[in-house]
Design a protein around this motif. Structure first.
Motif, mmCIF file in Angstrom:
data_model
loop_
_atom_site.group_PDB
_atom_site.id
_atom_site.type_symbol
_atom_site.label_atom_id
_atom_site.label_comp_id
_atom_site.label_asym_id
_atom_site.label_seq_id
_atom_site.Cartn_x
_atom_site.Cartn_y
_atom_site.Cartn_z
ATOM 1 N N ASP A 4 29.015 -0.101 -63.056
ATOM 2 C CA ASP A 4 29.695 -0.599 -64.253
ATOM 3 C C ASP A 4 31.147 -0.129 -64.292
ATOM 4 O O ASP A 4 32.054 -0.903 -64.587
ATOM 5 C CB ASP A 4 28.978 -0.121 -65.524
ATOM 6 C CG ASP A 4 27.574 -0.694 -65.676
ATOM 7 O OD1 ASP A 4 27.235 -1.678 -64.983
ATOM 8 O OD2 ASP A 4 26.805 -0.134 -66.494
ATOM 9 N N ALA A 5 31.352 1.140 -63.980
ATOM 10 C CA ALA A 5 32.702 1.710 -63.992
ATOM 11 C C ALA A 5 33.574 1.032 -62.947
ATOM 12 O O ALA A 5 34.746 0.716 -63.203
ATOM 13 C CB ALA A 5 32.642 3.217 -63.735
ATOM 14 N N ARG A 6 33.022 0.789 -61.758
ATOM 15 C CA ARG A 6 33.767 0.149 -60.680
ATOM 16 C C ARG A 6 34.276 -1.232 -61.109
ATOM 17 O O ARG A 6 35.415 -1.600 -60.836
ATOM 18 C CB ARG A 6 32.899 0.029 -59.428
ATOM 19 C CG ARG A 6 33.624 -0.534 -58.223
ATOM 20 C CD ARG A 6 32.719 -0.642 -56.991
ATOM 21 N NE ARG A 6 32.023 0.623 -56.720
ATOM 22 C CZ ARG A 6 30.724 0.834 -56.968
ATOM 23 N NH1 ARG A 6 29.978 -0.121 -57.490
ATOM 24 N NH2 ARG A 6 30.186 2.003 -56.698
ATOM 25 N N ALA A 7 33.440 -1.997 -61.786
ATOM 26 C CA ALA A 7 33.843 -3.333 -62.230
ATOM 27 C C ALA A 7 35.034 -3.251 -63.189
ATOM 28 O O ALA A 7 35.978 -4.041 -63.088
ATOM 29 C CB ALA A 7 32.664 -4.042 -62.893
ATOM 30 N N ILE A 8 35.014 -2.282 -64.093
ATOM 31 C CA ILE A 8 36.120 -2.119 -65.043
ATOM 32 C C ILE A 8 37.378 -1.654 -64.322
ATOM 33 O O ILE A 8 38.470 -2.181 -64.547
ATOM 34 C CB ILE A 8 35.725 -1.148 -66.174
ATOM 35 C CG1 ILE A 8 34.623 -1.778 -67.030
ATOM 36 C CG2 ILE A 8 36.939 -0.780 -67.028
ATOM 37 C CD1 ILE A 8 33.966 -0.823 -68.015
ATOM 38 N N VAL A 9 37.235 -0.668 -63.441
ATOM 39 C CA VAL A 9 38.392 -0.152 -62.700
ATOM 40 C C VAL A 9 39.013 -1.262 -61.853
ATOM 41 O O VAL A 9 40.239 -1.429 -61.842
ATOM 42 C CB VAL A 9 37.995 1.072 -61.840
ATOM 43 C CG1 VAL A 9 39.094 1.427 -60.847
ATOM 44 C CG2 VAL A 9 37.677 2.270 -62.741
ATOM 45 N N GLU A 10 38.185 -2.039 -61.165
ATOM 46 C CA GLU A 10 38.705 -3.145 -60.349
ATOM 47 C C GLU A 10 39.491 -4.140 -61.199
ATOM 48 O O GLU A 10 40.570 -4.587 -60.805
ATOM 49 C CB GLU A 10 37.560 -3.888 -59.648
ATOM 50 C CG GLU A 10 36.992 -3.160 -58.470
ATOM 51 C CD GLU A 10 35.829 -3.908 -57.826
ATOM 52 O OE1 GLU A 10 35.185 -4.766 -58.488
ATOM 53 O OE2 GLU A 10 35.555 -3.626 -56.655
ATOM 54 N N ARG A 11 38.941 -4.485 -62.353
ATOM 55 C CA ARG A 11 39.601 -5.449 -63.234
ATOM 56 C C ARG A 11 40.935 -4.917 -63.748
ATOM 57 O O ARG A 11 41.964 -5.584 -63.675
ATOM 58 C CB ARG A 11 38.680 -5.819 -64.400
ATOM 59 C CG ARG A 11 39.259 -6.847 -65.349
ATOM 60 C CD ARG A 11 38.278 -7.368 -66.387
ATOM 61 N NE ARG A 11 37.535 -6.333 -67.102
ATOM 62 C CZ ARG A 11 36.222 -6.114 -66.950
ATOM 63 N NH1 ARG A 11 35.503 -6.819 -66.103
ATOM 64 N NH2 ARG A 11 35.629 -5.172 -67.661
ATOM 65 N N VAL A 12 40.937 -3.700 -64.268
ATOM 66 C CA VAL A 12 42.149 -3.114 -64.836
ATOM 67 C C VAL A 12 43.204 -2.913 -63.748
ATOM 68 O O VAL A 12 44.374 -3.273 -63.930
ATOM 69 C CB VAL A 12 41.833 -1.780 -65.558
ATOM 70 C CG1 VAL A 12 43.104 -1.050 -65.952
ATOM 71 C CG2 VAL A 12 40.964 -2.042 -66.791
ATOM 72 N N ALA A 13 42.796 -2.361 -62.611
ATOM 73 C CA ALA A 13 43.750 -2.134 -61.518
ATOM 74 C C ALA A 13 44.336 -3.457 -61.037
ATOM 75 O O ALA A 13 45.550 -3.550 -60.797
ATOM 76 C CB ALA A 13 43.066 -1.399 -60.374
ATOM 77 N N GLY A 14 43.505 -4.473 -60.929
ATOM 78 C CA GLY A 14 43.987 -5.782 -60.503
ATOM 79 C C GLY A 14 44.947 -6.391 -61.504
ATOM 80 O O GLY A 14 46.000 -6.926 -61.131
ATOM 81 N N ASP A 15 44.601 -6.301 -62.783
ATOM 82 C CA ASP A 15 45.464 -6.849 -63.835
ATOM 83 C C ASP A 15 46.820 -6.164 -63.868
ATOM 84 O O ASP A 15 47.843 -6.803 -64.100
ATOM 85 C CB ASP A 15 44.810 -6.702 -65.216
ATOM 86 C CG ASP A 15 43.639 -7.641 -65.445
ATOM 87 O OD1 ASP A 15 43.394 -8.539 -64.608
ATOM 88 O OD2 ASP A 15 42.951 -7.465 -66.481
#
Length: 85
Positions: free
Chosen positions: A24-35
């Protein structure tokens, strides 16, 4: 022409394989870092005894610019704020 070095990742996700909270954390980190266009990387507590001893009961742990930011859950708005978004 020389290659320019990649900037140091601003986010570190500390977890371990098979951890659903880490997923779950990875999905959020990936999204935020990408954005936000910031680098991130992930390390496993299983590969580092010191990290295991320090964080075994807190994973996933997120670090921002090398400092502990969150553990157990990643709050997306809080992560964005910490990154200056």
């Amino acid at each position: 022409m020389s290659a320019t070095p990649e900037p140091q990742p601003r986010i570190t996700l500390i977890g371990k394989p098979g951890c659903h909270l880490c997923d779950d954390a990875r999905a959020i980190v990936e999204r935020v870092a990408g954005d936000l266009g910031v680098g991130w990387h992930e390390v496993s507590i299983l590969d580092d005894r010191e990290l295991f001893e320090r964080y075994a009961e807190q994973i996933p742990v997120t670090l921002v610019d090398g400092r502990q930011h969150d553990y157990w859950r990643v709050d997306e708005a809080r992560l964005r704020a910490a990154l200056g978004a």
